[in-house]
Motif scaffolding. Structure first.
Motif, PDB file in Angstrom:
ATOM      1  N   ARG B   6       0.823  -1.201   0.000  1.00 26.36           N
ATOM      2  CA  ARG B   6       0.000   0.000   0.000  1.00 26.36           C
ATOM      3  C   ARG B   6       0.860   1.255   0.000  1.00 26.36           C
ATOM      4  NH1 ARG B   6      -5.130   1.618   2.652  1.00 26.36           N
ATOM      5  NH2 ARG B   6      -5.343   3.836   2.206  1.00 26.36           N
ATOM      6  N   GLN B   7       0.612   2.122  -0.955  1.00 30.37           N
ATOM      7  CA  GLN B   7       1.300   3.404  -0.997  1.00 30.37           C
ATOM      8  C   GLN B   7       0.415   4.443  -0.315  1.00 30.37           C
ATOM      9  OE1 GLN B   7       4.374   4.254  -2.406  1.00 30.37           O
ATOM     10  NE2 GLN B   7       4.736   2.050  -2.634  1.00 30.37           N
ATOM     11  N   PHE B   8       0.840   4.933   0.824  1.00 31.42           N
ATOM     12  CA  PHE B   8       0.091   6.012   1.454  1.00 31.42           C
ATOM     13  C   PHE B   8       0.517   7.337   0.840  1.00 31.42           C
ATOM     14  CE2 PHE B   8       0.163   2.677   4.757  1.00 31.42           C
ATOM     15  CZ  PHE B   8      -1.201   2.499   4.891  1.00 31.42           C
ATOM     16  N   PRO B   9      -0.368   8.335   0.855  1.00 28.07           N
ATOM     17  CA  PRO B   9       0.030   9.643   0.317  1.00 28.07           C
ATOM     18  C   PRO B   9       1.255  10.151   1.071  1.00 28.07           C
ATOM     19  CG  PRO B   9      -2.333   9.599   0.856  1.00 28.07           C
ATOM     20  CD  PRO B   9      -1.730   8.337   1.395  1.00 28.07           C
ATOM     21  N   PRO B  10       2.099  10.922   0.398  1.00 24.17           N
ATOM     22  CA  PRO B  10       3.349  11.387   1.030  1.00 24.17           C
ATOM     23  C   PRO B  10       3.094  12.279   2.244  1.00 24.17           C
ATOM     24  CG  PRO B  10       3.006  12.438  -1.124  1.00 24.17           C
ATOM     25  CD  PRO B  10       1.983  11.368  -0.998  1.00 24.17           C
ATOM     26  N   ASP B  11       1.923  12.901   2.318  1.00 23.96           N
ATOM     27  CA  ASP B  11       1.663  13.748   3.488  1.00 23.96           C
ATOM     28  C   ASP B  11       0.828  13.020   4.547  1.00 23.96           C
ATOM     29  OD1 ASP B  11      -0.730  13.675   2.168  1.00 23.96           O
ATOM     30  OD2 ASP B  11      -1.058  15.850   2.183  1.00 23.96           O
ATOM     31  N   SER B  12       0.837  11.683   4.460  1.00 22.82           N
ATOM     32  CA  SER B  12       0.151  10.891   5.484  1.00 22.82           C
ATOM     33  C   SER B  12       1.160  10.372   6.491  1.00 22.82           C
ATOM     34  CB  SER B  12      -0.572   9.707   4.830  1.00 22.82           C
ATOM     35  OG  SER B  12      -0.981   8.766   5.805  1.00 22.82           O
ATOM     36  N   VAL B  13       0.705  10.202   7.727  1.00 21.04           N
ATOM     37  CA  VAL B  13       1.596   9.588   8.712  1.00 21.04           C
ATOM     38  C   VAL B  13       1.676   8.085   8.488  1.00 21.04           C
ATOM     39  CG1 VAL B  13       1.205  11.391  10.443  1.00 21.04           C
ATOM     40  CG2 VAL B  13      -0.227   9.330  10.460  1.00 21.04           C
ATOM     41  N   GLY B  14       0.875   7.555   7.563  1.00 22.30           N
ATOM     42  CA  GLY B  14       0.947   6.141   7.207  1.00 22.30           C
ATOM     43  C   GLY B  14       0.307   5.239   8.235  1.00 22.30           C
TER      44      GLY B  14
END
Lengths: 386, 386
Positions: B6-14
């Motif tokens: 899963r690729q989380f958005p770059p501005d997500s803490v994941g």
């Protein structure tokens, strides 16, 4: 106290008695269903003049009924719901006007409604009572006018849902009224308004004593659901400011002392619960559902290509539109939309926006400017020749 | 999908994982009762710096919890409730701040609450869980801060009921925070606000599946009552305008054709019912009652002779206050009262009144100016030396 001993205020219509008119002609409803006949309970105040030109029709709102003014017995503590505005010397002056106030069908105060016996089954209609639209009420009011020999109303008057009926009269029977008075009303409800109505309905529908509307046959009643429904409604008929001034954060019981576990009750909570309880004892849940649906469904211009100006071009009467500053359920914006459409349609309209703290309920409550404007407008109707 | 894929958005803490802190010291509550111990579930995002000066506390509102940002699993469709504002490069920037987000006790997402087992009885607390006040939550958050070694928060931040906690921190533990951010909040609720909360509570209390709060022990649940309660709340968190723009009078099914008896359903009705249903499946009714009571009871200045200026003189931190134009449940007027009191108390306060159609919910929703103001304020905190 004997009735003869009771002194009513001089500006009261005094003792009044409801009448019942039976219609045995079938009524084809807007939704295609048919009522084979119906009863219409109504009251009248004042005298019909010889030419029958001084008759005024009062259309009631969601929780109203035919008892708009005066007292049913000498013991009654409260007069009819619009007694502040109907009586000798009051804005709807019974020294000049013959006032007719029916209970709408679908109601629960004597006119045929969900509590009545369905002649086809011999049991109460309950939830099977047909859904009604505002135009259906207008048809029954036309029947009442015919019965009374009133060819043309001097005015058709209503607040809230009542104003919707008055406007529908103006479009459907333009020759049969000289004035339309729409108070705290709207051409259609907003999404927020529908949302509040739906939440109130869900409170009723989810009460297990509702039995899909068949509670009467089961000797049950969705009292708590109706009470919550009324509480929702009641808050929205008041204003934030008005509630703040009336209740603030006053406590009815309990305390906020540190270390006390005494339950705290605010005055406003107790007041609201009392309102909900009292209402649920005097009103019918199926009627509440029906009336809120009629409110939601009303859309003045729907059958006129959604063009309010085109709609109002069908009217021939003059209009008085009144709104109240803190009414957020039927806000002044909604009344201004009516006014703008009437101006666009080249119809005579007077508009008064009244300062009041009382929200939507303001249309029922004494208010100097409201009373003055309303009285003067009505006095001018008396003076004009039909 | 595997988590690693899963690729989380770059501005997500994941991906994030809740932690649980157990407190075995007794907690004396504001109402005099005592919790012998409690669990506190919380999440953290970002890294605590060596001096432990970059910690930010997030206080949640009525229906919130500890899951404020990121995802619990790779399959999660929705991130935490404030993910729009917490993350790398977001206003609460996890590249700079160590963000701590607890679930309040009394809640229903892991921290000790009505669903937890009462050690004295071995059964769920249910309605016997003590009534809480905002200050009780602050005490548990102090315990959490101590546990994490955080002597002073860079900021304590909250919206709505969360803002009340942030302000209480400022008065009770003035040395332990440098900034207080109160968004869409108030120093106390109005009568109208209490009235809406009470109506929501009545919807729950009158559900026969509520069993005086003892539903868990009876394997029951007041789903419908909680659903109606949420519908009431939900309408009031949106604005009239916003609902109008989103739903208008669009129909989901049925028709207004003359002569059709097809039931009409507006989009807004179906939406609200869905919201109510979904909420009632994930939330606890006793927690809802407890949270709304805490809201009603909060009165920032009660113990300061009802003088907000005197109250805020106890604060030593700086303040950011934010309100939204169409928020009528916690209107800008309420925020301006906070600002005025802070000015009166000679405390540094920045105030932003943000244009938004989203009513009270606006504090959760992306908005350019809100985001900009919030980010810049927080960036300046990063730059200052504690």
């Amino acid at each position: 106290m004997k009735q003869s001993q009771r002194q009513f205020p001089p500006d009261s219509v005094g003792l009044v008695q409801p009448q019942t008119l039976h219609c045995d002609q079938p009524l084809l409803l807007a939704n295609g269903r048919q009522l084979d006949g119906y009863d219409l309970v109504f009251e009248t105040y004042g005298q019909l003049n010889r030419d029958k030109t001084n008759a005024v029709l009062i259309c009631h709102a969601l929780s109203g009924n035919h008892h708009a003014a005066g007292f049913h017995t000498a013991e009654d503590q409260k007069p009819g719901w619009w007694d502040n505005y109907i009586g000798p010397g009051k804005p709807i002056d019974t020294d000049h006007f013959f006032v007719v106030s029916p209970n709408n069908i679908g109601g629960c105060h004597g006119s045929t409604g969900p509590r009545s016996i369905n002649p086809q089954t011999g049991k109460p209609w309950g939830a099977d009572f047909p859904n009604l639209r505002v135009r259906d009420w207008v048809e029954t009011q036309v029947f009442l006018a015919d019965h009374l020999g009133i060819e043309q109303w001097a005015a058709v008057i209503g607040g809230s849902l009542g104003g919707m009926q008055a406007m529908r009269w103006a479009l459907e029977y333009p020759g049969r009224l000289r004035h339309c008075v729409a108070i705290a009303s709207a051409m259609k409800l907003t999404a927020q308004n529908i949302a509040f109505n739906e939440t109130a309905r869900q409170a009723i529908l989810s009460d297990p004593h509702f039995f899909d509307g068949d509670y009467a046959a089961r000797d049950s009643y969705p009292k708590k659901g109706l009470s919550v429904a009324r509480m929702i409604g009641h808050i929205t008929y008041l204003s934030d400011d008005g509630m703040g001034q009336k209740f603030g954060r006053e406590l009815r019981s309990g305390s906020f002392e540190r270390g006390t576990d005494e339950p705290v009750e605010f005055e406003v909570e107790s007041y609201l619960r009392h309102q909900g309880d009292a209402f649920s004892q005097r009103f019918d849940a199926n009627t509440y559902l029906l009336m809120t649906k009629a409110l939601d469904y009303f859309d003045l211009a729907r059958e006129y290509d959604n063009d309010p100006i085109a709609a109002f071009r069908h009217a021939r009467c003059r209009f008085l539109v009144i709104a109240f500053t803190t009414d957020w359920r039927f806000s002044p914006l909604r009344s201004r939309e009516i006014v703008d459409a009437l101006i666009g349609a080249n119809r005579a309209v007077s508009y008064a926006e009244i300062d009041s703290h009382f929200g939507h309920d303001a249309f029922l409550i004494p208010n100097r400017r409201y009373s003055d404007v309303f009285r003067r407008y009505m006095l001018n109707i008396c003076r004009e020749s039909p």
